[in-house]
Design a protein around this motif. Structure first.
Motif, PDB file in Angstrom:
ATOM      1  N   GLU A 155       0.844  -1.178   0.000  1.00 18.17           N
ATOM      2  CA  GLU A 155       0.000   0.000   0.000  1.00 18.17           C
ATOM      3  C   GLU A 155       0.891   1.243   0.000  1.00 18.17           C
ATOM      4  O   GLU A 155       1.800   1.363   0.829  1.00 18.17           O
ATOM      5  CB  GLU A 155      -0.912  -0.001   1.224  1.00 18.17           C
ATOM      6  CG  GLU A 155      -1.890  -1.162   1.255  1.00 18.17           C
ATOM      7  CD  GLU A 155      -2.818  -1.098   2.449  1.00 18.17           C
ATOM      8  OE1 GLU A 155      -2.855  -0.032   3.101  1.00 18.17           O
ATOM      9  OE2 GLU A 155      -3.487  -2.095   2.741  1.00 18.17           O
ATOM     10  N   VAL A 156       0.617   2.152  -0.902  1.00 21.52           N
ATOM     11  CA  VAL A 156       1.399   3.391  -1.001  1.00 21.52           C
ATOM     12  C   VAL A 156       0.453   4.573  -0.949  1.00 21.52           C
ATOM     13  O   VAL A 156      -0.703   4.480  -1.395  1.00 21.52           O
ATOM     14  CB  VAL A 156       2.232   3.419  -2.301  1.00 21.52           C
ATOM     15  CG1 VAL A 156       3.256   2.287  -2.326  1.00 21.52           C
ATOM     16  CG2 VAL A 156       1.320   3.316  -3.520  1.00 21.52           C
ATOM     17  N   PRO A 157       0.891   5.715  -0.429  1.00 16.93           N
ATOM     18  CA  PRO A 157       0.049   6.922  -0.432  1.00 16.93           C
ATOM     19  C   PRO A 157      -0.235   7.367  -1.857  1.00 16.93           C
ATOM     20  O   PRO A 157       0.480   7.035  -2.803  1.00 16.93           O
ATOM     21  CB  PRO A 157       0.895   7.945   0.325  1.00 16.93           C
ATOM     22  CG  PRO A 157       1.918   7.151   1.068  1.00 16.93           C
ATOM     23  CD  PRO A 157       2.168   5.930   0.257  1.00 16.93           C
ATOM     24  N   THR A 209       1.099   3.544 -10.572  1.00 14.87           N
ATOM     25  CA  THR A 209       0.271   2.788 -11.520  1.00 14.87           C
ATOM     26  C   THR A 209      -1.195   3.051 -11.242  1.00 14.87           C
ATOM     27  O   THR A 209      -1.564   3.498 -10.142  1.00 14.87           O
ATOM     28  CB  THR A 209       0.556   1.283 -11.392  1.00 14.87           C
ATOM     29  OG1 THR A 209       0.112   0.837 -10.112  1.00 14.87           O
ATOM     30  CG2 THR A 209       2.044   0.988 -11.549  1.00 14.87           C
ATOM     31  N   PRO A 210      -2.068   2.781 -12.241  1.00 16.57           N
ATOM     32  CA  PRO A 210      -3.512   2.982 -12.028  1.00 16.57           C
ATOM     33  C   PRO A 210      -4.042   2.193 -10.822  1.00 16.57           C
ATOM     34  O   PRO A 210      -4.844   2.712 -10.054  1.00 16.57           O
ATOM     35  CB  PRO A 210      -4.142   2.484 -13.325  1.00 16.57           C
ATOM     36  CG  PRO A 210      -3.067   2.566 -14.337  1.00 16.57           C
ATOM     37  CD  PRO A 210      -1.774   2.333 -13.614  1.00 16.57           C
ATOM     38  N   VAL A 211      -3.598   0.933 -10.658  1.00 15.79           N
ATOM     39  CA  VAL A 211      -4.086   0.111  -9.552  1.00 15.79           C
ATOM     40  C   VAL A 211      -3.665   0.714  -8.223  1.00 15.79           C
ATOM     41  O   VAL A 211      -4.469   0.781  -7.273  1.00 15.79           O
ATOM     42  CB  VAL A 211      -3.574  -1.336  -9.696  1.00 15.79           C
ATOM     43  CG1 VAL A 211      -3.906  -2.153  -8.440  1.00 15.79           C
ATOM     44  CG2 VAL A 211      -4.173  -2.000 -10.919  1.00 15.79           C
ATOM     45  N   GLN A 212      -2.432   1.194  -8.133  1.00  8.31           N
ATOM     46  CA  GLN A 212      -1.980   1.804  -6.886  1.00  8.31           C
ATOM     47  C   GLN A 212      -2.777   3.063  -6.556  1.00  8.31           C
ATOM     48  O   GLN A 212      -3.151   3.296  -5.401  1.00  8.31           O
ATOM     49  CB  GLN A 212      -0.483   2.133  -6.993  1.00  8.31           C
ATOM     50  CG  GLN A 212       0.415   0.912  -6.973  1.00  8.31           C
ATOM     51  CD  GLN A 212       1.884   1.264  -7.179  1.00  8.31           C
ATOM     52  OE1 GLN A 212       2.208   2.349  -7.714  1.00  8.31           O
ATOM     53  NE2 GLN A 212       2.770   0.366  -6.781  1.00  8.31           N
ATOM     54  N   ARG A 213      -3.071   3.854  -7.571  1.00 11.99           N
ATOM     55  CA  ARG A 213      -3.836   5.075  -7.323  1.00 11.99           C
ATOM     56  C   ARG A 213      -5.265   4.752  -6.897  1.00 11.99           C
ATOM     57  O   ARG A 213      -5.831   5.391  -6.000  1.00 11.99           O
ATOM     58  CB  ARG A 213      -3.841   5.956  -8.584  1.00 11.99           C
ATOM     59  CG  ARG A 213      -2.469   6.519  -8.947  1.00 11.99           C
ATOM     60  CD  ARG A 213      -2.581   7.660  -9.951  1.00 11.99           C
ATOM     61  NE  ARG A 213      -3.128   7.245 -11.232  1.00 11.99           N
ATOM     62  CZ  ARG A 213      -2.392   6.787 -12.247  1.00 11.99           C
ATOM     63  NH1 ARG A 213      -1.064   6.690 -12.119  1.00 11.99           N
ATOM     64  NH2 ARG A 213      -2.940   6.441 -13.374  1.00 11.99           N
ATOM     65  N   LEU A 214      -5.866   3.768  -7.535  1.00 19.34           N
ATOM     66  CA  LEU A 214      -7.233   3.393  -7.177  1.00 19.34           C
ATOM     67  C   LEU A 214      -7.301   2.799  -5.779  1.00 19.34           C
ATOM     68  O   LEU A 214      -8.261   3.030  -5.036  1.00 19.34           O
ATOM     69  CB  LEU A 214      -7.774   2.393  -8.213  1.00 19.34           C
ATOM     70  CG  LEU A 214      -8.016   2.955  -9.622  1.00 19.34           C
ATOM     71  CD1 LEU A 214      -8.298   1.831 -10.607  1.00 19.34           C
ATOM     72  CD2 LEU A 214      -9.175   3.943  -9.618  1.00 19.34           C
ATOM     73  N   LEU A 215      -6.285   2.014  -5.396  1.00 22.24           N
ATOM     74  CA  LEU A 215      -6.245   1.483  -4.030  1.00 22.24           C
ATOM     75  C   LEU A 215      -6.097   2.607  -3.014  1.00 22.24           C
ATOM     76  O   LEU A 215      -6.739   2.597  -1.950  1.00 22.24           O
ATOM     77  CB  LEU A 215      -5.079   0.497  -3.896  1.00 22.24           C
ATOM     78  CG  LEU A 215      -5.274  -0.893  -4.537  1.00 22.24           C
ATOM     79  CD1 LEU A 215      -3.961  -1.663  -4.569  1.00 22.24           C
ATOM     80  CD2 LEU A 215      -6.328  -1.691  -3.778  1.00 22.24           C
ATOM     81  N   ALA A 216      -5.248   3.587  -3.350  1.00 28.29           N
ATOM     82  CA  ALA A 216      -5.040   4.698  -2.427  1.00 28.29           C
ATOM     83  C   ALA A 216      -6.308   5.529  -2.251  1.00 28.29           C
ATOM     84  O   ALA A 216      -6.574   6.058  -1.158  1.00 28.29           O
ATOM     85  CB  ALA A 216      -3.892   5.572  -2.938  1.00 28.29           C
ATOM     86  N   ARG A 217      -7.117   5.630  -3.289  1.00 30.69           N
ATOM     87  CA  ARG A 217      -8.363   6.397  -3.213  1.00 30.69           C
ATOM     88  C   ARG A 217      -9.503   5.582  -2.600  1.00 30.69           C
ATOM     89  O   ARG A 217     -10.598   6.111  -2.389  1.00 30.69           O
ATOM     90  CB  ARG A 217      -8.777   6.856  -4.609  1.00 30.69           C
ATOM     91  CG  ARG A 217      -7.837   7.903  -5.218  1.00 30.69           C
ATOM     92  CD  ARG A 217      -8.311   8.261  -6.604  1.00 30.69           C
ATOM     93  NE  ARG A 217      -7.440   9.245  -7.231  1.00 30.69           N
ATOM     94  CZ  ARG A 217      -7.591   9.708  -8.471  1.00 30.69           C
ATOM     95  NH1 ARG A 217      -8.605   9.255  -9.200  1.00 30.69           N
ATOM     96  NH2 ARG A 217      -6.763  10.603  -8.953  1.00 30.69           N
ATOM     97  N   GLY A 218      -9.308   4.300  -2.396  1.00 31.30           N
ATOM     98  CA  GLY A 218     -10.369   3.463  -1.852  1.00 31.30           C
ATOM     99  C   GLY A 218     -11.355   2.995  -2.884  1.00 31.30           C
ATOM    100  O   GLY A 218     -12.416   2.455  -2.530  1.00 31.30           O
TER     101      GLY A 218
END
Length: 744
Positions: A169-171, A177-186
């Motif tokens: 999990e990254v801030p 990447t798109p997946v990392q950004r979507l995870l960060a936004r919930g």
């Protein structure tokens, strides 16, 4: 119907008509008869029964069921307005079907679903993931294009995806990447190191607030081409005639040289390819021919130490039948064939090719699928044919997406191809004969195919190159005579035969005379008989039969002593132990047919002779074995339903059980093990009192199936070990386990 909080309550308050509809739609619920509504509800809520109940539902009805699960109707009552909002359409017709099958119950303001449905449908109804209420009003307007692409792919379902970007999990400001950004936004949920899940609310937002796609709401259109029904019938008859010709050729070939049965059962690839070469067709057609030959009882496993696929005695009657009758036998066998010929050549679970005629191709539900496809064509206007099989595949998949398993669509394609090959359909449309066959009217089917078949031709065209052209199907008698004196060179709608010295000699061996052959071509040829054919027949006939044989075990006689001497001087004489018993007679211990074959191979032209001196035809007619016993039961389009009388009895039984479960009863007389001794006398006294006072009695009863139930009865007479009730029911006393008077 009164409001109900449980399925049992809902069933208890249902009308007799509603219960009858349920028992007809779900036949498994009626056997054995449920003792009361609680037992019926329990049985209706099992996984196996519910899976069968929803198996043939259409896509829209299943979408309504998915919407109910999305709204958690399996755990709490939901209003119909919620379901309508999720669908974007009126769920009324689908809800009626679901209520009729007791998969859904309750009024429109409190709908409930049988809990086991979630287990059957799977963890992601409508392809939606877990709910995250905080995302109910999520705004997706600011998403980047690559982020929207990821969400759109998961929104189409299933909502689970795999990505290595889920490992850590990254801030948001460090996400690359798109997946990392979507995870960060919930907007994505992290399930494990490589798995993400799309929340339900995000998927609904991407779908416009609806749980299903617009295509699920309406059955796809089935484009058709209009044809004259007579044209369809004629085209199908042409295909049927070609198939019958190939079947005849296959049976004749297997009569002379039956193919071996594989050790594992079935027909080997080498034998399949050999038949395909001889018939000049592809492997798929040979497979269908072989399957139908066995399915119709024309060919069977010989069952010997070295088993072979051998034609049965039914083959001779089939070959002697009219073309329409032949077609009817094969078409009926195809409709009832519990096998899928299309599976031949495909790999099984062990990565082994499945052989034609093997047990690997057995599928008991294949007849149901075939009729389902043909019934879909029967619903079209007369003469209308589907433009392509793929469009029919899409329609049938929409009508019952859960039926057929992984072979659902392939089975439809195979059925359409086989039906066209067999002449069951043509130009994508159902024939008149097939429509009658689907209605089990064999006489009408036979008559329709007979009318559609081309008129038999009474004349041929004899040409100078010693070929005979049949411009259509020949009359049976003429066809038999032509086949005796000529070989098929090319087949089709116009068959070409070739006449040679060997074929003429074959006709003479069969008992024909030169004059009869001349008369055949003179009377049956629409063209002048060429001199070359006349000379050929006369030349072969001049040499044929000068040397004659008989059984002694075999003898040869000839008026020409020089020819007898020539035979004795040939090595064939020593091989077949020929000896002279008269100046013009030789004898041999070898069977006559074998002796004549040897003489012909040595260059002589002998003929077989009977006791009366006439020429005999010793050609073998091919091997035959007795037909195998086949299952005489007709395969119905669907399993048989419950009769109205049976339904009425089950409902009466159910109502009696419900009354017994809800009525108060007085002191109970219990009979361990079904009664006996003092218990029986106590029961008799209680029943006698009830008879005198016209009182209702509560009884515990075990039926002939061993099922225990409770009944409320009014005794009319007790005697001979039987309790007779006022509603004409009979209860053996030894089956009554307990009894009590019903209190007012």
């Amino acid at each position: 119907m009164m409001p109900a909080t449980s399925l049992a309550d809902w069933l208890r308050s249902a009308s007799d008509d509603e219960l009858a509809a349920l028992l007809q739609a779900r036949r498994d619920l009626a056997t054995p008869p449920p003792s009361d509504s609680t037992v019926l509800a329990t049985r209706a809520g099992t996984a196996g029964s519910t899976a069968r109940a929803i198996e043939d539902l259409d896509t829209f009805t299943l979408a309504v069921l998915d919407a109910l699960l999305v709204a958690d109707a399996d755990t709490e009552a939901v209003p119909v307005a919620r379901i309508e909002a999720l669908l974007g359409a009126d769920p009324g017709p689908a809800l009626r079907r679901l209520r009729e099958r007791a998969v859904v119950w309750g009024d429109d303001d409190a709908l409930r679903v049988v809990p086991v449905v979630r287990e059957i449908v799977g963890p992601f109804p409508a392809g939606l993931g877990a709910s995250v209420p905080e995302l109910a009003d999520v705004d997706l307007a600011d998403l980047a294009e690559d982020e929207r692409s990821v969400l759109a792919a998961l929104a189409a379902g299933p909502p689970i995806g795999r990505s290595r970007d889920a490992r850590t999990e990254v801030p948001l400001d460090e996400a690359k990447t798109p997946v990392q950004r979507l995870l960060a936004r919930g907007l994505l949920l992290r399930r494990d190191a490589e798995t993400v899940e799309l929340p339900r609310e995000v998927a609904l937002a991407l779908r416009g607030g609806h749980s299903c796609s617009p295509g699920a709401l309406h059955e796809p259109e089935l484009p058709t081409n209009p044809h004259q029904q007579s044209t369809v019938d004629e085209v199908a008859a042409g295909e049927a005639a070609e198939f019958l010709r190939h079947m005849e050729s296959l049976l004749n070939a297997w009569s002379e040289q039956p193919p071996p049965v594989l050790k594992s059962g079935g027909l080997g690839v080498r034998e399949l390819r050999k038949a395909a070469r001889e018939l000049e067709v592809d492997d798929a057609r040979v497979t269908l021919l072989a399957e139908l030959a066995v399915g119709a009882g024309l060919v069977a496993d010989s069952g010997s130490a070295a088993p072979e696929w051998v034609p049965t005695t039914l083959t001779d009657s089939w070959l002697a039948s009219a073309p329409a009758q032949r077609w009817l036998i094969l078409a009926q066998a195809w409709l009832e064939l519990p096998r899928l010929p299309g599976l031949a050549g495909q790999r099984d679970a062990r990565d082994k090719a499945m052989a034609p005629l093997s047990d690997d191709l057995r599928r008991p539900l294949a007849p149901v699928t075939r009729r389902r496809v043909l019934q879909a064509l029967a619903e079209l206007p007369s003469g209308a044919g589907v433009k392509s099989a793929e469009e029919l595949v899409a329609v049938l998949a929409w009508r019952a997406p859960r039926r057929g398993g992984r072979l659902r669509d392939e089975t439809v394609r195979w059925t359409m191809a086989e039906a066209a090959t067999l002449g069951v359909i043509a130009l994508g449309a159902l024939t008149t004969a097939t429509a009658a066959l689907l209605d089990d009217d064999r006489a009408a089917a036979l008559s329709a195919m007979d009318r559609a078949m081309p008129e038999p031709v009474a004349q041929v065209l004899v040409q100078a190159d010693l070929t005979v052209v049949a411009p259509g199907p020949l009359e049976p008698e003429l066809a038999a005579e032509i086949k005796t004196v000529a070989d098929v060179e090319s087949a089709g709608h116009a068959t070409v035969y070739r006449i040679t010295e060997q074929t003429v000699r074959r006709a003479l061996d069969a008992g024909k005379t030169a004059d009869e052959l001349h008369a055949l071509f003179r009377e049956r040829s629409a063209t002048p008989v060429p001199q070359s054919l006349t000379y050929l027949i006369d030349d072969v006939a001049r040499r044929h039969g000068r040397l004659r044989g008989g059984a002694a075990a075999a003898f040869l006689r000839c008026d020409d002593e020089v020819l007898i001497a020539e035979v004795l001087g040939n090595p064939v004489a020593e091989e077949y132990e020929l000896r002279r018993i008269a100046p013009t007679v030789l004898v041999s211990p070898v069977p006559l047919a074998e002796l004549l074959d040897g003489l012909r191979a040595a260059g002589f032209a002998p003929a077989a002779e009977g006791p009366d001196g006439r020429v005999l035809d010793l050609r073998p007619s091919g091997r035959r074995i007795p037909p195998r016993n086949r299952n005489a039961r007709r395969v119905l389009p669907e399993p048989g339903g419950v009769s109205p009388e049976q339904v009425a009895q089950v409902i009466a039984h159910l109502r009696a059980g419900d009354r017994a479960a809800t009525r108060r009863r007085g002191a109970e007389v219990r009979l361990p093990g079904g009664g006996g001794g003092s218990d029986t006398s106590a029961t008799m006294a209680l029943l006698a009192r009830a008879t005198r006072e016209r009182r209702e009695v509560w009884i515990g009863f075990v039926d002939s199936h061993g099922t225990a139930s409770q009944r409320i009865v009014t005794p009319a007479h007790v005697g001979g070990g039987i309790l007779h009730s006022t509603d004409d029911e009979r209860y053996p006393l030894h089956r009554i386990t307990s009894a009590a008077l019903v209190e007012d």
